[in-house]
Write an enzyme that holds these catalytic residues in place. Structure first.
Site, PDB file in Angstrom:
ATOM      1  CD  GLU A 202      55.337  91.222  -5.407  1.00 28.65           C
ATOM      2  OE1 GLU A 202      56.491  90.797  -5.310  1.00 28.65           O
ATOM      3  OE2 GLU A 202      54.641  91.078  -6.429  1.00 28.65           O
TER       4      GLU A 202
ATOM      5  CG  PHE B 276      57.306 106.033  -6.013  1.00 25.90           C
ATOM      6  CD1 PHE B 276      57.496 104.899  -6.788  1.00 25.90           C
ATOM      7  CD2 PHE B 276      56.668 105.906  -4.798  1.00 25.90           C
ATOM      8  CE1 PHE B 276      57.048 103.655  -6.358  1.00 25.90           C
ATOM      9  CE2 PHE B 276      56.220 104.673  -4.348  1.00 25.90           C
ATOM     10  CZ  PHE B 276      56.409 103.544  -5.132  1.00 25.90           C
TER      11      PHE B 276
ATOM     12  CB  ALA C 182      67.945 109.114  -9.236  1.00 21.98           C
TER      13      ALA C 182
ATOM     14  CB  CYS D  31      52.453  95.397 -11.021  1.00 23.12           C
ATOM     15  SG  CYS D  31      51.567  93.893 -10.596  1.00 23.12           S
TER      16      CYS D  31
ATOM     17  CE  LYS E 171      50.868  92.385 -14.511  1.00 27.35           C
ATOM     18  NZ  LYS E 171      49.645  93.148 -14.402  1.00 27.35           N
TER      19      LYS E 171
HETATM   20  P1  NAD Z   1      50.765  85.566  -9.224  1.00 27.48           P
HETATM   21  O1  NAD Z   1      51.331  85.202 -10.532  1.00 27.48           O
HETATM   22  O2  NAD Z   1      51.656  85.690  -8.039  1.00 27.48           O
HETATM   23  O3  NAD Z   1      49.621  84.502  -8.828  1.00 27.48           O
HETATM   24  C1  NAD Z   1      48.585  84.114  -9.671  1.00 27.48           C
HETATM   25  C2  NAD Z   1      48.052  82.763  -9.193  1.00 27.48           C
HETATM   26  O4  NAD Z   1      46.898  82.425  -9.951  1.00 27.48           O
HETATM   27  C3  NAD Z   1      49.056  81.614  -9.377  1.00 27.48           C
HETATM   28  O5  NAD Z   1      49.209  80.913  -8.176  1.00 27.48           O
HETATM   29  C4  NAD Z   1      48.385  80.746 -10.461  1.00 27.48           C
HETATM   30  O6  NAD Z   1      48.691  79.364 -10.343  1.00 27.48           O
HETATM   31  C5  NAD Z   1      46.931  81.023 -10.190  1.00 27.48           C
HETATM   32  N1  NAD Z   1      46.029  80.698 -11.317  1.00 27.48           N
HETATM   33  C6  NAD Z   1      46.213  80.965 -12.633  1.00 27.48           C
HETATM   34  N2  NAD Z   1      45.130  80.521 -13.343  1.00 27.48           N
HETATM   35  C7  NAD Z   1      44.259  79.984 -12.460  1.00 27.48           C
HETATM   36  C8  NAD Z   1      42.971  79.397 -12.578  1.00 27.48           C
HETATM   37  N3  NAD Z   1      42.357  79.277 -13.748  1.00 27.48           N
HETATM   38  N4  NAD Z   1      42.388  78.940 -11.474  1.00 27.48           N
HETATM   39  C9  NAD Z   1      42.997  79.049 -10.265  1.00 27.48           C
HETATM   40  N5  NAD Z   1      44.196  79.611 -10.098  1.00 27.48           N
HETATM   41  C10 NAD Z   1      44.834  80.085 -11.177  1.00 27.48           C
HETATM   42  O7  NAD Z   1      49.962  86.914  -9.449  1.00 27.48           O
HETATM   43  P2  NAD Z   1      49.855  88.189  -8.488  1.00 27.48           P
HETATM   44  O8  NAD Z   1      51.174  88.866  -8.399  1.00 27.48           O
HETATM   45  O9  NAD Z   1      49.136  87.806  -7.245  1.00 27.48           O
HETATM   46  O10 NAD Z   1      48.911  89.123  -9.370  1.00 27.48           O
HETATM   47  C11 NAD Z   1      47.563  88.806  -9.590  1.00 27.48           C
HETATM   48  C12 NAD Z   1      46.890  90.000 -10.229  1.00 27.48           C
HETATM   49  O11 NAD Z   1      46.906  91.105  -9.327  1.00 27.48           O
HETATM   50  C13 NAD Z   1      47.575  90.499 -11.498  1.00 27.48           C
HETATM   51  O12 NAD Z   1      46.588  90.977 -12.373  1.00 27.48           O
HETATM   52  C14 NAD Z   1      48.442  91.637 -11.014  1.00 27.48           C
HETATM   53  O13 NAD Z   1      48.673  92.598 -12.035  1.00 27.48           O
HETATM   54  C15 NAD Z   1      47.578  92.224  -9.913  1.00 27.48           C
HETATM   55  N6  NAD Z   1      48.314  92.901  -8.847  1.00 27.48           N
HETATM   56  C16 NAD Z   1      49.457  92.357  -8.350  1.00 27.48           C
HETATM   57  C17 NAD Z   1      50.118  92.991  -7.292  1.00 27.48           C
HETATM   58  C18 NAD Z   1      51.416  92.449  -6.733  1.00 27.48           C
HETATM   59  O14 NAD Z   1      52.018  93.122  -5.918  1.00 27.48           O
HETATM   60  N7  NAD Z   1      51.867  91.282  -7.114  1.00 27.48           N
HETATM   61  C19 NAD Z   1      49.575  94.146  -6.728  1.00 27.48           C
HETATM   62  C20 NAD Z   1      48.370  94.649  -7.254  1.00 27.48           C
HETATM   63  C21 NAD Z   1      47.751  94.014  -8.306  1.00 27.48           C
HETATM   64  C1  UGA Z   2      53.608  98.703  -7.012  1.00 27.21           C
HETATM   65  C2  UGA Z   2      52.707  99.793  -6.429  1.00 27.21           C
HETATM   66  O1  UGA Z   2      53.449 100.556  -5.469  1.00 27.21           O
HETATM   67  C3  UGA Z   2      51.472  99.185  -5.763  1.00 27.21           C
HETATM   68  O2  UGA Z   2      50.600 100.225  -5.322  1.00 27.21           O
HETATM   69  C4  UGA Z   2      50.751  98.308  -6.779  1.00 27.21           C
HETATM   70  O3  UGA Z   2      49.632  97.680  -6.184  1.00 27.21           O
HETATM   71  C5  UGA Z   2      51.707  97.250  -7.293  1.00 27.21           C
HETATM   72  O4  UGA Z   2      52.862  97.891  -7.897  1.00 27.21           O
HETATM   73  C6  UGA Z   2      51.091  96.392  -8.352  1.00 27.21           C
HETATM   74  O5  UGA Z   2      50.220  96.810  -9.086  1.00 27.21           O
HETATM   75  O6  UGA Z   2      51.586  95.261  -8.421  1.00 27.21           O
HETATM   76  P1  UGA Z   2      55.391  97.014  -5.990  1.00 27.21           P
HETATM   77  O7  UGA Z   2      55.659  96.669  -7.416  1.00 27.21           O
HETATM   78  O8  UGA Z   2      55.192  95.923  -5.011  1.00 27.21           O
HETATM   79  O9  UGA Z   2      54.078  97.919  -5.903  1.00 27.21           O
HETATM   80  O10 UGA Z   2      56.590  97.886  -5.436  1.00 27.21           O
HETATM   81  P2  UGA Z   2      56.999  99.431  -5.355  1.00 27.21           P
HETATM   82  O11 UGA Z   2      57.416  99.707  -3.972  1.00 27.21           O
HETATM   83  O12 UGA Z   2      55.999 100.328  -5.954  1.00 27.21           O
HETATM   84  O13 UGA Z   2      58.299  99.430  -6.253  1.00 27.21           O
HETATM   85  C7  UGA Z   2      58.230  99.182  -7.649  1.00 27.21           C
HETATM   86  C8  UGA Z   2      59.602  99.318  -8.275  1.00 27.21           C
HETATM   87  O14 UGA Z   2      60.015 100.674  -8.287  1.00 27.21           O
HETATM   88  C9  UGA Z   2      60.720  98.575  -7.541  1.00 27.21           C
HETATM   89  O15 UGA Z   2      61.589  97.996  -8.497  1.00 27.21           O
HETATM   90  C10 UGA Z   2      61.421  99.651  -6.760  1.00 27.21           C
HETATM   91  O16 UGA Z   2      62.740  99.329  -6.467  1.00 27.21           O
HETATM   92  C11 UGA Z   2      61.312 100.781  -7.742  1.00 27.21           C
HETATM   93  N1  UGA Z   2      61.432 102.103  -7.122  1.00 27.21           N
HETATM   94  C12 UGA Z   2      60.571 102.469  -6.142  1.00 27.21           C
HETATM   95  C13 UGA Z   2      62.404 102.966  -7.584  1.00 27.21           C
HETATM   96  O17 UGA Z   2      63.170 102.639  -8.502  1.00 27.21           O
HETATM   97  N2  UGA Z   2      62.498 104.201  -7.046  1.00 27.21           N
HETATM   98  C14 UGA Z   2      61.680 104.609  -6.079  1.00 27.21           C
HETATM   99  O18 UGA Z   2      61.803 105.761  -5.656  1.00 27.21           O
HETATM  100  C15 UGA Z   2      60.675 103.717  -5.606  1.00 27.21           C
END
Ligand code: NAD
Ligand code: UGA
Length: 466
Positions: free
Chosen positions: A161, A268, A271, A279, A282
């Site tokens: 993000e 990463f 400190a 993510c 979780k």
């Molecule tokens: P999110 O919570 O932002 O969005 C999920 C969306 O799915 C919501 O808009 C919800 O309304 C919709 N939804 C739920 N059930 C549905 C259904 N049955 N039909 C249609 N829409 C439905 O989730 P996210 O952050 O985009 O994460 C999605 C997945 O990707 C998760 O498994 C997460 O772990 C993974 N992931 C997230 C990130 C990240 O940076 N957020 C990065 C990599 C992987």
């Molecule tokens: C992280 C991974 O970097 C992505 O590759 C992955 O796809 C994603 O999770 C996911 O599965 O959702 P994100 O959570 O968006 O991405 O952000 P990061 O930049 O990785 O930071 C994660 C957390 O670690 C933040 O709270 C950040 O402030 C913290 N952080 C990061 C630290 O405390 N120290 C650091 O040195 C770097």
């Protein structure tokens, strides 16, 4: 080759995937159960903040390659490939799969009616084995077809993000877990415009890769925070200086063609007040649960979570030491989201710190350039308020706490802002404001360094060596 693609879920991953694939020439229908999300997309608006998303979404809506609907069935029947990108929050057995199951069931029913071959690709993060068992079973049962008649892939997403668009458009690798070769090749055609290594592997390997990647990042952060804790108890040490020297080991930062290469992962080794977000926490927890279900003891992952959980309290202790008592103290907090560049508050260390400050009787003013309201139902609502400007946030403050690593904060005129504070104390939970704070003559307290008052007298005498 242009494909007709459905993406189920329009969160950070689903919508970014949809917009980016449309920008590479594919025809994409985004599906969500939330009508307001679909309306926003149809109205050329991004339903949440992510840099560059609004512009790209508007451009792809205008191009006619991106649409959105709540009608999952129609979207799947009219496409060749369906990505499942719904949320997978924490659940009692590791991952709460209800959204994945609903999406797979509905997609399967549509595939049963659809003519021709259809590929389903899992983008949601799920534990190893889930795609091959739970998802496959649901798709088969609701379509009346056997996998092979339709395709199945697991395609984990690694975007961050705050830089999600850039990460998606210029990936370092694309992992394609495939049920069979046809499934993998069909997905590879979608990614044909992307120039990076493509790894074809098993479904379970793809799932495990995603968890291993996030667990590594979390481990590096907790490792750095453990070293910080040791430095805080050791005169003449400073975690920033220690880790900087550790990183210069050529096995970590090689010199190539006379140039020092600093691999991104080393960011990463830093400190701070702990990792958060939707993510990292979780996913590490899910992997621990996965290990326990197999009668294994995930000692390292347990420690990673335990160290991280203690970070907000460690930060608040630094603030308390600096201001004397937190009761009635006015504390300004900079940063609310779990990191800069996003409005995502899930598992934010800043919110944990604010909760603790409020519990200790402090009055909190907070600033975040993106987040302008606390989520509904937060119990510290009356003790903490969000301010619109740095001036409003800092006026009358006894101390300022930095919970986010944002370049915006370093660019502020700290001399002028200090004059507004009751006392110019900065407690830096991200160790990112050192230069600005010193220039402004602030009393600067960082993570991972022994505080003056706690140092033995002899150590303070040797300050110039520290
Ligand atoms: P999110 O919570 O932002 O969005 C999920 C969306 O799915 C919501 O808009 C919800 O309304 C919709 N939804 C739920 N059930 C549905 C259904 N049955 N039909 C249609 N829409 C439905 O989730 P996210 O952050 O985009 O994460 C999605 C997945 O990707 C998760 O498994 C997460 O772990 C993974 N992931 C997230 C990130 C990240 O940076 N957020 C990065 C990599 C992987
Ligand atoms: C992280 C991974 O970097 C992505 O590759 C992955 O796809 C994603 O999770 C996911 O599965 O959702 P994100 O959570 O968006 O991405 O952000 P990061 O930049 O990785 O930071 C994660 C957390 O670690 C933040 O709270 C950040 O402030 C913290 N952080 C990061 C630290 O405390 N120290 C650091 O040195 C770097």
């Amino acid at each position: 080759m242009q494909k007709r693609i459905t993406i189920i879920g329009t969160g950070y991953v689903g919508l970014v995937t949809g917009v980016c694939l449309a920008s590479r020439g594919h025809y994409v229908q985004c599906v969500d159960v939330l009508p307001e999300r679909v309306e926003a997309i149809m109205d050329h608006r991004a339903p949440f903040y992510e840099p560059r998303l609004a512009e790209l979404l508007a451009a792809e809506r205008a191009s006619g390659r991106l649409t959105a609907t709540t009608k999952l069935d129609e979207a799947v029947v009219g496409s060749e490939i369906t990505f499942i990108a719904v949320g997978t929050p924490e659940g009692p057995s590791g991952v709460e799969l209800s959204a994945v199951c609903a999406a797979a069931r509905q997609a399967g029913a549509a595939i049963g009616r659809a003519p021709g071959y259809h590929l389903v690709a899992m983008k949601s993060t799920v534990l190893p084995g889930t795609t091959e068992t739970v998802v496959r079973d649901l798709l088969e049962a609701s379509s009346g077809k056997r996998v092979g008649e339709f395709g199945l892939c697991m395609n984990p997403e690694f975007l961050r993000e705050g830089s999600a668009i850039e990460d998606f458009l210029t990936p370092d690798r694309i992992v394609i877990g495939q049920w069979d070769e046809r499934s993998g090749q069909t997905l590879a055609e979608v990614y044909q415009p992307f120039d990076c290594p493509k790894i074809f592997t098993t479904l379970a390997n793809a799932e495990m890769t995603k968890y291993a990647s996030n667990a590594l990042l979390a481990t590096l952060i907790s490792f750095s925070n453990e070293i910080a804790m040791l430095c805080e108890a050791t005169p003449h040490t400073d975690v920033g200086s220690v880790l900087q020297s550790v990183k210069l080991d050529r096995r970590l930062s090689p010199v190539v063609g006379g140039h020092l290469i600093t691999p991104g992962i080393l960011s990463f080794l830093w400190a701070g007040c702990g990792f958060g977000g939707s993510c990292l926490p979780k996913d590490v927890n899910a992997l621990r649960a996965f290990a326990r279900q197999r009668n294994l003891s995930p000692h390292l992952l347990d420690a990673v979570i335990k160290i991280n959980a203690a970070r907000p309290a460690a930060l608040v202790r630094l603030v308390e030491t600096a201001v004397g008592s937190l009761r009635g103290a006015r504390i300004a907090v900079l940063g609310l989201a779990f990191k800069a560049g996003t409005d995502d508050l899930r598992d934010s260390s800043a919110l944990s710190a604010i909760r603790l400050l409020s519990e200790h009787g402090a009055l909190v003013t907070a600033y975040d350039s993106v987040v302008k309201a606390f989520p509904r139902g937060l119990e510290f609502d009356d003790l903490a308020r969000i301010c619109a400007t740095p001036e409003e946030t800092l006026r009358g403050a006894d101390a300022v706490v930095v919970t986010m690593d944002s370049p915006e904060f370093s660019a502020w005129d700290w001399r002028r802002l200090c004059a507004l504070m009751r006392q110019p104390i900065v407690v830096d939970g991200r160790n990112s404001l050192s230069k600005a704070a010193h220039q402004a003559g602030m009393h600067y307290i960082t993570i991972g360094r022994m505080q003056e008052a706690e140092k033995p007298v002899s150590a303070i005498g040797l300050r110039s060596l520290a």
